[in-house]
Design a protein around this motif. Structure first.
Motif, PDB file in Angstrom:
ATOM      1  N   CYS A  93      43.772  17.399  14.729  1.00 23.24           N
ATOM      2  CA  CYS A  93      42.988  17.474  15.966  1.00 23.24           C
ATOM      3  C   CYS A  93      41.702  16.666  15.843  1.00 23.24           C
ATOM      4  O   CYS A  93      41.322  15.922  16.759  1.00 23.24           O
ATOM      5  CB  CYS A  93      42.675  18.932  16.292  1.00 23.24           C
ATOM      6  N   PHE A  94      41.044  16.777  14.709  1.00 27.45           N
ATOM      7  CA  PHE A  94      39.797  16.032  14.498  1.00 27.45           C
ATOM      8  C   PHE A  94      40.045  14.527  14.504  1.00 27.45           C
ATOM      9  O   PHE A  94      39.297  13.753  15.114  1.00 27.45           O
ATOM     10  CB  PHE A  94      39.190  16.469  13.153  1.00 27.45           C
ATOM     11  N   CYS A 117      38.603  11.675  17.224  1.00 29.02           N
ATOM     12  CA  CYS A 117      37.866  10.483  16.773  1.00 29.02           C
ATOM     13  C   CYS A 117      38.509   9.210  17.301  1.00 29.02           C
ATOM     14  O   CYS A 117      37.825   8.269  17.703  1.00 29.02           O
ATOM     15  CB  CYS A 117      37.808  10.461  15.245  1.00 29.02           C
ATOM     16  N   TYR A 175      42.732  19.146  10.875  1.00 27.45           N
ATOM     17  CA  TYR A 175      42.496  17.735  10.516  1.00 27.45           C
ATOM     18  C   TYR A 175      43.106  16.794  11.545  1.00 27.45           C
ATOM     19  O   TYR A 175      42.478  15.798  11.953  1.00 27.45           O
ATOM     20  CB  TYR A 175      43.079  17.461   9.128  1.00 27.45           C
TER      21      TYR A 175
END
Length: 431
Positions: free
Chosen positions: A94-95, A99, A92
């Protein structure tokens, strides 16, 4: 009869045989399809049974391995769950980071044109500023001496009037206006006001109102010194002291104008302009010090709150060059003291810090009639305590004291803090 029984016996095997041979007598296509369905169903059942057997075997092996570990089974399961949660959190984060980077890149791409246009304008203004600073740097060396001389000499001018009434023995002084005063604040302006007094006594003082952010104040105020016989007035010197008001520190003196009254003709009204001269150095004995306190008034509750914050540069009252100061508060009504309070005593200091709060009950009908006297006193255990200086506030006060009181009334429920220069405690007002 025998023929009938023979027919019945011959017909019975034929019917039973027909029932048993329904499937063999079926068409060939139907028989092949049924065989395929039977084969698929059998293979599916066998596969399902094999999968169940493999799952059961895997479970049994895992349980055997877990039982072999030195920790209990529930602990192993907990560790596995925690590891999975950590992995999910890392994914999460890293995501989210990816973004955020994409958003920043999109913003930069969208603002490229606007930044370039503004940069052109900024470059133009910066170029002008560079030219201006270069010109100033070139001219600074040539004009440095001239500017320093002007700053020393040119403190502005003051217009005043003097009128003496021989019958009433009254001296009326008018403070008209001042021009070209020097800027004392960081913004290049000043908050000037004028003190008027007669030397050498200096007991009778008057102050004009403070004019905000101006170097050319127009006062148009007059003051009357009463009970001055002509025989005494010629030995006195009229002094106008111009100050820059500062709410949170000591007021800076801009300059002064002194007129010996024996050098002018008091038989006529005098209206003159005089140059403001540098202030004469105050004598140490004349400095009484400063006190800082806040005022807060709540009209609905009828409460006046005074917070004595600190004092500084107090006059030395003891032999050792120090003082034991405390602050005495007196609430006056019609010249009579109706309430009093005092702070704690601070030993051996000329810069005491108090931060002590006091409350007086003053109805709204009386707030314009009362006076608050803040008196700094030097405590003496053996003899009598001696007052160092005081500040008198109220609607009948003058100068900074009147302004502080007016600011308090104009801002109900809000504390207003200000520094005050201590005045002579024997200045004819109640202490």
């Amino acid at each position: 009869m025998p023929a009938l029984l023979r027919r019945i016996l011959l017909a019975a095997p034929t019917q039973s045989g027909g029932e048993d041979e329904d499937e063999p007598n079926a068409p060939p296509g139907h028989q092949i399809r049924d065989d395929k369905v039977a084969q698929v169903t059998g293979s599916t059942v066998e596969t399902t049974e094999a999968t169940k057997d493999a799952g059961d075997n895997l479970k049994e092996k895992m349980m055997e391995q877990l039982k072999k570990l030195p920790i209990p089974v529930w602990a192993s399961i907990t560790i596995a769950i925690v590891a999975i949660l950590l992995l999910l959190c890392i994914v999460y984060c890293c995501f989210k980071r990816i973004c955020a980077k994409k958003k920043k890149k999109d913003q930069k791409k969208g603002l490229k044109g606007a930044v370039d246009l503004k940069a052109v304008q900024l470059l133009g203004t910066s170029g002008k500023e560079k030219l201006d600073t270069e010109e100033l740097a070139e001219n600074m060396e040539d004009n440095e001496d001239a500017e320093s001389k002007k700053s020393e000499v040119n403190l502005g001018k003051l217009q005043f009037t003097i009128d003496y009434d021989f019958q009433k023995q009254e001296l009326t002084i008018g403070v008209v206006q001042a021009t070209e005063l020097p800027g004392m604040d960081m913004s290049g302006t000043s908050d000037p006001y004028v003190k008027v007094y007669l030397m050498p006594e200096k007991k009778k003082k008057f102050e004009t109102k403070v004019h905000r952010k101006t170097l050319n104040p127009v006062f148009n105020e007059s003051f009357v010194f009463k009970g001055l016989p002509y025989s005494d007035i010629t030995s006195k010197t009229l002094t106008f002291s111009i100050y820059d008001f500062d709410r949170f520190s000591r007021h800076d003196q801009i300059g002064e104008v002194s007129i010996p009254l024996n050098s002018i003709d008091l038989g006529r009204t005098i209206d003159e302009w005089r140059d403001v001269t540098p202030p004469a150095g105050d004598k140490e004995g004349e400095k009484l010090g400063d006190v800082c306190f806040s005022l807060r008034y709540v009209p609905t509750a009828g409460k006046l709150t005074i917070v004595i914050l600190e004092a500084k540069n107090l006059k030395k009252m003891d032999v050792g060059g120090l003082s034991d100061p405390y602050v005495k508060l007196s609430l006056m009504l019609n010249g009579k003291r109706i309430k009093k309070k005092k702070t704690s005593i601070k030993k051996c200091t000329l810069n005491p810090y108090y931060n002590e709060s006091f409350t007086f009950e003053v109805p709204f009908e009386q707030i314009q009639k009362v006076q608050l006297v803040v008196c700094v006193v030097d405590y003496d255990r053996i003899g009598t305590s001696e007052p160092i200086g005081k500040a008198v506030l109220g609607c009948n006060a003058t100068g900074t004291e009147l302004r502080h009181w007016s600011d308090m009334l104009a801002s109900p429920r809000r504390p207003i803090a200000q520094w005050h220069v201590l005045k002579d405690p024997e200045d004819g007002k109640p202490s």
